[in-house]
Design a protein around this motif. Structure first.
Motif, PDB file in Angstrom:
ATOM      1  N   TYR A 175       0.734  -1.206  -0.006  1.00  0.00           N
ATOM      2  CA  TYR A 175      -0.017   0.010  -0.023  1.00  0.00           C
ATOM      3  C   TYR A 175       0.817   1.323  -0.124  1.00  0.00           C
ATOM      4  O   TYR A 175       2.099   1.268   0.656  1.00  0.00           O
ATOM      5  N   GLU A 176       0.330   2.071  -0.707  1.00  0.00           N
ATOM      6  CA  GLU A 176       0.954   3.761  -0.567  1.00  0.00           C
ATOM      7  C   GLU A 176       0.183   4.216   0.384  1.00  0.00           C
ATOM      8  O   GLU A 176      -1.089   4.516   0.443  1.00  0.00           O
ATOM      9  N   ALA A 177       0.890   5.077   1.318  1.00  0.00           N
ATOM     10  CA  ALA A 177       0.157   5.826   2.532  1.00  0.00           C
ATOM     11  C   ALA A 177       0.440   7.384   2.351  1.00  0.00           C
ATOM     12  O   ALA A 177       1.270   7.727   1.818  1.00  0.00           O
ATOM     13  N   PHE A 178      -0.859   7.974   2.188  1.00  0.00           N
ATOM     14  CA  PHE A 178      -0.918   9.324   2.184  1.00  0.00           C
ATOM     15  C   PHE A 178      -1.346   9.765   3.582  1.00  0.00           C
ATOM     16  O   PHE A 178      -2.513   9.354   4.400  1.00  0.00           O
ATOM     17  N   GLN A 179      -0.781  10.932   4.203  1.00  0.00           N
ATOM     18  CA  GLN A 179      -1.155  11.208   5.445  1.00  0.00           C
ATOM     19  C   GLN A 179      -1.187  12.987   5.474  1.00  0.00           C
ATOM     20  O   GLN A 179      -0.647  13.486   4.899  1.00  0.00           O
ATOM     21  N   THR A 180      -1.776  13.147   6.841  1.00  0.00           N
ATOM     22  CA  THR A 180      -2.000  14.696   6.960  1.00  0.00           C
ATOM     23  C   THR A 180      -1.881  14.591   8.749  1.00  0.00           C
ATOM     24  O   THR A 180      -2.476  13.756   9.381  1.00  0.00           O
ATOM     25  N   ASN A 181      -1.227  15.510   9.122  1.00  0.00           N
ATOM     26  CA  ASN A 181      -0.893  15.782  10.521  1.00  0.00           C
ATOM     27  C   ASN A 181      -0.449  14.999  11.267  1.00  0.00           C
ATOM     28  O   ASN A 181      -0.438  14.946  12.471  1.00  0.00           O
ATOM     29  N   SER A 195      -1.330  -0.860  -4.147  1.00  0.00           N
ATOM     30  CA  SER A 195      -0.273  -0.507  -5.222  1.00  0.00           C
ATOM     31  C   SER A 195      -1.061  -0.691  -6.667  1.00  0.00           C
ATOM     32  O   SER A 195      -0.369  -0.364  -7.562  1.00  0.00           O
ATOM     33  N   THR A 196      -2.158  -1.424  -6.635  1.00  0.00           N
ATOM     34  CA  THR A 196      -2.655  -1.492  -8.073  1.00  0.00           C
ATOM     35  C   THR A 196      -3.489  -0.356  -8.506  1.00  0.00           C
ATOM     36  O   THR A 196      -3.789  -0.524  -9.776  1.00  0.00           O
ATOM     37  N   PHE A 197      -3.445   0.746  -7.823  1.00  0.00           N
ATOM     38  CA  PHE A 197      -4.222   1.794  -8.276  1.00  0.00           C
ATOM     39  C   PHE A 197      -3.096   2.975  -8.295  1.00  0.00           C
ATOM     40  O   PHE A 197      -2.201   2.991  -7.599  1.00  0.00           O
ATOM     41  N   ASP A 198      -3.392   3.955  -9.221  1.00  0.00           N
ATOM     42  CA  ASP A 198      -2.831   4.993  -9.314  1.00  0.00           C
ATOM     43  C   ASP A 198      -3.235   6.109  -8.487  1.00  0.00           C
ATOM     44  O   ASP A 198      -4.309   6.254  -8.719  1.00  0.00           O
ATOM     45  N   SER A 199      -2.548   6.625  -7.675  1.00  0.00           N
ATOM     46  CA  SER A 199      -3.268   7.698  -6.642  1.00  0.00           C
ATOM     47  C   SER A 199      -2.166   8.722  -6.419  1.00  0.00           C
ATOM     48  O   SER A 199      -1.119   8.666  -6.524  1.00  0.00           O
ATOM     49  N   ALA A 200      -3.009   9.841  -6.196  1.00  0.00           N
ATOM     50  CA  ALA A 200      -2.105  11.213  -6.049  1.00  0.00           C
ATOM     51  C   ALA A 200      -3.229  11.799  -5.050  1.00  0.00           C
ATOM     52  O   ALA A 200      -4.059  11.947  -4.992  1.00  0.00           O
ATOM     53  N   ARG A 201      -2.373  12.858  -4.268  1.00  0.00           N
ATOM     54  CA  ARG A 201      -2.879  13.716  -3.283  1.00  0.00           C
ATOM     55  C   ARG A 201      -3.395  14.968  -4.125  1.00  0.00           C
ATOM     56  O   ARG A 201      -2.863  15.334  -5.019  1.00  0.00           O
ATOM     57  N   VAL A 202      -4.742  15.262  -3.706  1.00  0.00           N
ATOM     58  CA  VAL A 202      -5.402  16.440  -4.189  1.00  0.00           C
ATOM     59  C   VAL A 202      -5.431  17.397  -3.069  1.00  0.00           C
ATOM     60  O   VAL A 202      -5.790  17.393  -2.047  1.00  0.00           O
ATOM     61  N   ASP A 203      -4.755  18.670  -3.517  1.00  0.00           N
ATOM     62  CA  ASP A 203      -5.005  19.700  -2.648  1.00  0.00           C
ATOM     63  C   ASP A 203      -6.079  20.619  -2.768  1.00  0.00           C
ATOM     64  O   ASP A 203      -6.460  21.163  -3.933  1.00  0.00           O
ATOM     65  N   ILE A 204      -6.784  20.549  -1.544  1.00  0.00           N
ATOM     66  CA  ILE A 204      -8.198  21.419  -1.749  1.00  0.00           C
ATOM     67  C   ILE A 204      -7.880  22.645  -0.851  1.00  0.00           C
ATOM     68  O   ILE A 204      -7.381  22.496   0.281  1.00  0.00           O
ATOM     69  N   GLU A 205      -8.120  23.826  -1.320  1.00  0.00           N
ATOM     70  CA  GLU A 205      -7.622  25.111  -0.809  1.00  0.00           C
ATOM     71  C   GLU A 205      -8.788  25.192   0.443  1.00  0.00           C
ATOM     72  O   GLU A 205     -10.082  25.374   0.196  1.00  0.00           O
ATOM     73  N   THR A 206      -8.453  24.805   1.809  1.00  0.00           N
ATOM     74  CA  THR A 206      -9.218  24.912   2.757  1.00  0.00           C
ATOM     75  C   THR A 206      -8.559  25.142   4.235  1.00  0.00           C
ATOM     76  O   THR A 206      -7.421  24.800   4.106  1.00  0.00           O
ATOM     77  N   ASP A 207      -9.281  25.789   5.121  1.00  0.00           N
ATOM     78  CA  ASP A 207      -8.635  26.097   6.434  1.00  0.00           C
ATOM     79  C   ASP A 207      -8.855  24.904   7.322  1.00  0.00           C
ATOM     80  O   ASP A 207      -8.472  24.896   8.388  1.00  0.00           O
ATOM     81  N   LEU A 208      -9.669  23.921   6.876  1.00  0.00           N
ATOM     82  CA  LEU A 208     -10.074  22.521   7.636  1.00  0.00           C
ATOM     83  C   LEU A 208      -8.723  22.011   7.813  1.00  0.00           C
ATOM     84  O   LEU A 208      -8.218  21.406   6.911  1.00  0.00           O
ATOM     85  N   GLN A 209      -8.336  21.780   8.868  1.00  0.00           N
ATOM     86  CA  GLN A 209      -6.920  20.874   9.089  1.00  0.00           C
ATOM     87  C   GLN A 209      -7.164  19.719   9.298  1.00  0.00           C
ATOM     88  O   GLN A 209      -6.136  19.014   8.755  1.00  0.00           O
ATOM     89  N   GLU A 210      -8.219  18.966   9.484  1.00  0.00           N
ATOM     90  CA  GLU A 210      -8.307  17.486   9.595  1.00  0.00           C
ATOM     91  C   GLU A 210      -9.086  16.942   8.512  1.00  0.00           C
ATOM     92  O   GLU A 210     -10.033  16.385   8.430  1.00  0.00           O
ATOM     93  N   SER A 211      -8.389  16.978   7.283  1.00  0.00           N
ATOM     94  CA  SER A 211      -8.994  16.506   6.080  1.00  0.00           C
ATOM     95  C   SER A 211      -7.886  16.144   5.030  1.00  0.00           C
ATOM     96  O   SER A 211      -6.800  16.837   4.991  1.00  0.00           O
ATOM     97  N   LEU A 212      -8.345  15.144   4.281  1.00  0.00           N
ATOM     98  CA  LEU A 212      -7.203  14.372   3.201  1.00  0.00           C
ATOM     99  C   LEU A 212      -8.016  14.085   1.955  1.00  0.00           C
ATOM    100  O   LEU A 212      -8.893  13.296   2.327  1.00  0.00           O
ATOM    101  N   TRP A 213      -7.421  14.509   0.823  1.00  0.00           N
ATOM    102  CA  TRP A 213      -8.134  14.281  -0.248  1.00  0.00           C
ATOM    103  C   TRP A 213      -7.374  13.559  -1.164  1.00  0.00           C
ATOM    104  O   TRP A 213      -6.108  14.015  -1.566  1.00  0.00           O
ATOM    105  N   LEU A 214      -7.664  12.460  -2.111  1.00  0.00           N
ATOM    106  CA  LEU A 214      -6.996  11.854  -2.981  1.00  0.00           C
ATOM    107  C   LEU A 214      -7.734  11.640  -4.304  1.00  0.00           C
ATOM    108  O   LEU A 214      -8.922  11.720  -4.248  1.00  0.00           O
TER     109      LEU A 214
END
Length: 145
Positions: A43-49, A64-83
């Motif tokens: 697995y690939e791990a994406f994390q925040t905080n 790992s069978t998926f192509d994945s990338a982090r998506v940067d969402i413009e927000t001040d919400l500290q506890e969210s992660l988008w892919l």
């Protein structure tokens, strides 16, 4: 983490493709944790905080069978992660968000959460999955209030 690793190993070919977790940092700990402590084989791990004193931390593991990338969402919400996730050989992308809302969340933080969900909706993605721990104790699912 050891229990999660064991469960995945015991599942064999039926192991999940995507795993999302909130509150991955313990409330009380003696040693700093880093992303290597959260590694899952295959697995690939994406994390925040994880590397901040603020927040409880979110991780999304993508097989790992998926192509994945982090998506940067413009927000001040500290506890969210988008892919953005694309299954190999398939053109459709799925956007996945994982959100943590503290049970002690302020009205301002709740509004930020609502705003980021509206922004994702306004992007008109065909496939969106939003998961997490929203801590809305007073929702009555029977009456939808």
């Amino acid at each position: 983490m050891q229990e999660l690793r064991t469960r995945i190993a015991n599942m064999g070919s039926s192991a999940p493709d995507i795993i999302a977790a909130t509150e991955v940092k313990p409330k009380n700990f003696r040693f700093e944790l880093n992303i290597a402590d959260y590694k899952l084989e295959g697995y690939e791990a994406f994390q925040t905080n994880l590397d901040k004193t603020l927040g409880r931390g979110i991780i999304i593991w993508v097989h790992s069978t998926f192509d994945s990338a982090r998506v940067d969402i413009e927000t001040d919400l500290q506890e969210s992660l988008w892919l953005s996730i694309t299954m190999k050989g398939i053109m459709n992308k799925m956007h996945i968000g994982c959100i943590y809302r503290s049970p002690n969340s302020t009205d301002a933080n709740t509004e930020l959460l609502n705003k980021v969900i509206r922004e994702i909706n306004d992007m008109h993605h065909k496939q969106v999955l939003i998961v997490g721990d929203f801590n809305y104790r007073t929702i009555n699912w029977d009456t939808m209030t």
